[in-house]
Design an enzyme around this catalytic site. Structure first.
Site, PDB file in Angstrom:
ATOM      1  N   GLY A   1      -7.478  -5.299   6.915  1.00  0.00           N
ATOM      2  CA  GLY A   1      -6.889  -4.395   7.894  1.00  0.00           C
ATOM      3  C   GLY A   1      -7.650  -4.328   9.204  1.00  0.00           C
ATOM      4  O   GLY A   1      -7.404  -3.435  10.020  1.00  0.00           O
TER       5      GLY A   1
ATOM      6  N   LYS B   1       0.836  -1.205   0.000  1.00  0.00           N
ATOM      7  CA  LYS B   1       0.000   0.000   0.000  1.00  0.00           C
ATOM      8  C   LYS B   1       0.874   1.261   0.000  1.00  0.00           C
ATOM      9  O   LYS B   1       1.960   1.246  -0.582  1.00  0.00           O
ATOM     10  CB  LYS B   1      -0.966  -0.026   1.186  1.00  0.00           C
ATOM     11  CG  LYS B   1      -1.741  -1.346   1.254  1.00  0.00           C
ATOM     12  CD  LYS B   1      -2.913  -1.299   2.184  1.00  0.00           C
ATOM     13  CE  LYS B   1      -3.527  -2.680   2.278  1.00  0.00           C
ATOM     14  NZ  LYS B   1      -4.780  -2.693   2.987  1.00  0.00           N
TER      15      LYS B   1
ATOM     16  N   SER C   1      -6.536  -9.770   6.511  1.00  0.00           N
ATOM     17  CA  SER C   1      -5.942 -10.075   7.821  1.00  0.00           C
ATOM     18  C   SER C   1      -5.313 -11.467   7.885  1.00  0.00           C
ATOM     19  O   SER C   1      -5.421 -12.155   8.891  1.00  0.00           O
ATOM     20  CB  SER C   1      -6.980  -9.892   8.930  1.00  0.00           C
ATOM     21  OG  SER C   1      -7.420  -8.543   8.963  1.00  0.00           O
TER      22      SER C   1
ATOM     23  N   GLU D   1     -11.206 -10.719  -1.422  1.00  0.00           N
ATOM     24  CA  GLU D   1     -10.886  -9.969  -0.213  1.00  0.00           C
ATOM     25  C   GLU D   1     -12.171  -9.391   0.382  1.00  0.00           C
ATOM     26  O   GLU D   1     -12.615  -8.309  -0.037  1.00  0.00           O
ATOM     27  CB  GLU D   1      -9.931  -8.824  -0.541  1.00  0.00           C
ATOM     28  CG  GLU D   1      -8.616  -9.271  -1.120  1.00  0.00           C
ATOM     29  CD  GLU D   1      -7.530  -8.260  -0.828  1.00  0.00           C
ATOM     30  OE1 GLU D   1      -6.580  -8.619  -0.129  1.00  0.00           O
ATOM     31  OE2 GLU D   1      -7.644  -7.106  -1.264  1.00  0.00           O
TER      32      GLU D   1
HETATM   33  C1  PEP Z   1      -5.079  -5.987   1.470  1.00  0.00           C
HETATM   34  O1  PEP Z   1      -5.036  -4.790   1.583  1.00  0.00           O
HETATM   35  O2  PEP Z   1      -5.080  -6.469   0.325  1.00  0.00           O
HETATM   36  C2  PEP Z   1      -5.129  -6.807   2.677  1.00  0.00           C
HETATM   37  C3  PEP Z   1      -5.506  -8.038   2.558  1.00  0.00           C
HETATM   38  O3  PEP Z   1      -4.794  -6.191   3.861  1.00  0.00           O
HETATM   39  P1  PEP Z   1      -4.630  -6.891   5.301  1.00  0.00           P
HETATM   40  O4  PEP Z   1      -3.825  -8.155   5.097  1.00  0.00           O
HETATM   41  O5  PEP Z   1      -3.903  -5.882   6.128  1.00  0.00           O
HETATM   42  O6  PEP Z   1      -5.994  -7.187   5.793  1.00  0.00           O
END
Ligand code: PEP
Length: 251
Positions: A173, A11, A213, A167
């Site tokens: 997050g 990111k 996560s 996702e």
């Molecule tokens: C992402 O932003 O693609 C993601 C999965 O973030 P996190 O692993 O922090 O949840």
């Protein structure tokens, strides 16, 4: 057999020197790890630095976004050719943060996916429902529409190269992960949708990552589900040891 693919989405984090340091640490620990495809996706500003670190290794370079046009008057944008020029092989498209904060639609993601594939980049196309959509039983409809529209109109050889990342937005997050059973159910649905959009053989070839996560502690169980072919990792990818442990869980 689909080879597992695990990507770190950094990111908007890491200055060049920090990114180079993180990439070097990941590379050192994963020198022997050929069983899983590993991709690092730093911000645009660190692509060159990280690309130099991973050049000649098994680790691949990916970007987090791109424009669909080849060139022209699009101030602030980055073209597929510019990413190729820096050594990128992958590009994340339609991440929920791009959909939420920058209003990217499935139509935009579709244009970008086609442009990426024509330029020789592999798109990682992100889909997933919000908490409200899950709680009102819309997950199936939302994900079906996102997959169908984002991947419309690809020829079969291009289609087979695509990576899809499921996702759930409520898991990104937040520290809240989908259970392996919840994730597997949506991955199986996505594979059925892929079969309709292209054909069953091509659907079997497409790799579907889980993201939301993922940590070393939950990675192995998630990655051992039949339709989960790796992960897209956010927060845990910013630390070399955590990311490396997640990759090792995919072996
Ligand atoms: C992402 O932003 O693609 C993601 C999965 O973030 P996190 O692993 O922090 O949840």
């Amino acid at each position: 057999m689909r080879k597992k693919v695990i990507a770190g989405n950094w990111k908007m984090n890491k200055l060049t020197a920090e990114a180079v340091e993180l990439a070097a640490a990941v590379k050192e620990s994963l020198a022997q790890c050929a069983d899983v495809e590993v991709i690092l996706c730093p911000p645009f500003t660190a692509l060159k630095g990280v690309g130099d670190v991973v050049a000649g290794s098994q680790i691949k370079l990916g970007a987090q976004n791109m424009h669909w046009e080849k060139e022209g008057a699009f101030t602030g944008e980055i073209s597929p050719g510019m990413l190729k020029d820096l050594g990128c092989q992958y590009v994340i498209l339609g991440h929920s943060e791009r959909r939420q904060y920058f209003h990217e639609t499935d139509m935009v993601v579709n244009r970008k996916a086609k442009a990426a594939l024509s330029a020789g980049l592999i798109p990682i196309v992100c889909v997933g429902e919000t908490l409200e959509q899950r709680e009102t039983n819309q997950t199936e409809d939302v994900v079906t529409t996102q997959v169908t529209k984002s991947l419309a109109g690809l020829d079969e050889s291009a289609f087979r190269r695509v990576v899809v990342a499921y996702e759930p937005v409520w898991a990104i997050g937040t520290g809240r992960t989908a259970t392996p059973a919840q994730a597997q159910a949506v991955h199986a649905l996505i594979r059925q949708v892929l079969a309709k959009v292209c054909n069953p053989g091509a659907a079997q070839a497409v790799r579907i990552q889980y993201g939301g996560s993922v940590k070393a502690a939950n990675a192995k169980e998630l990655f051992s589900q039949p339709d989960i072919d790796g992960g897209l990792i956010g927060g845990a990818a910013l630390d070399a040891a955590s990311f490396v442990d997640i990759v090792k869980a995919g072996v």
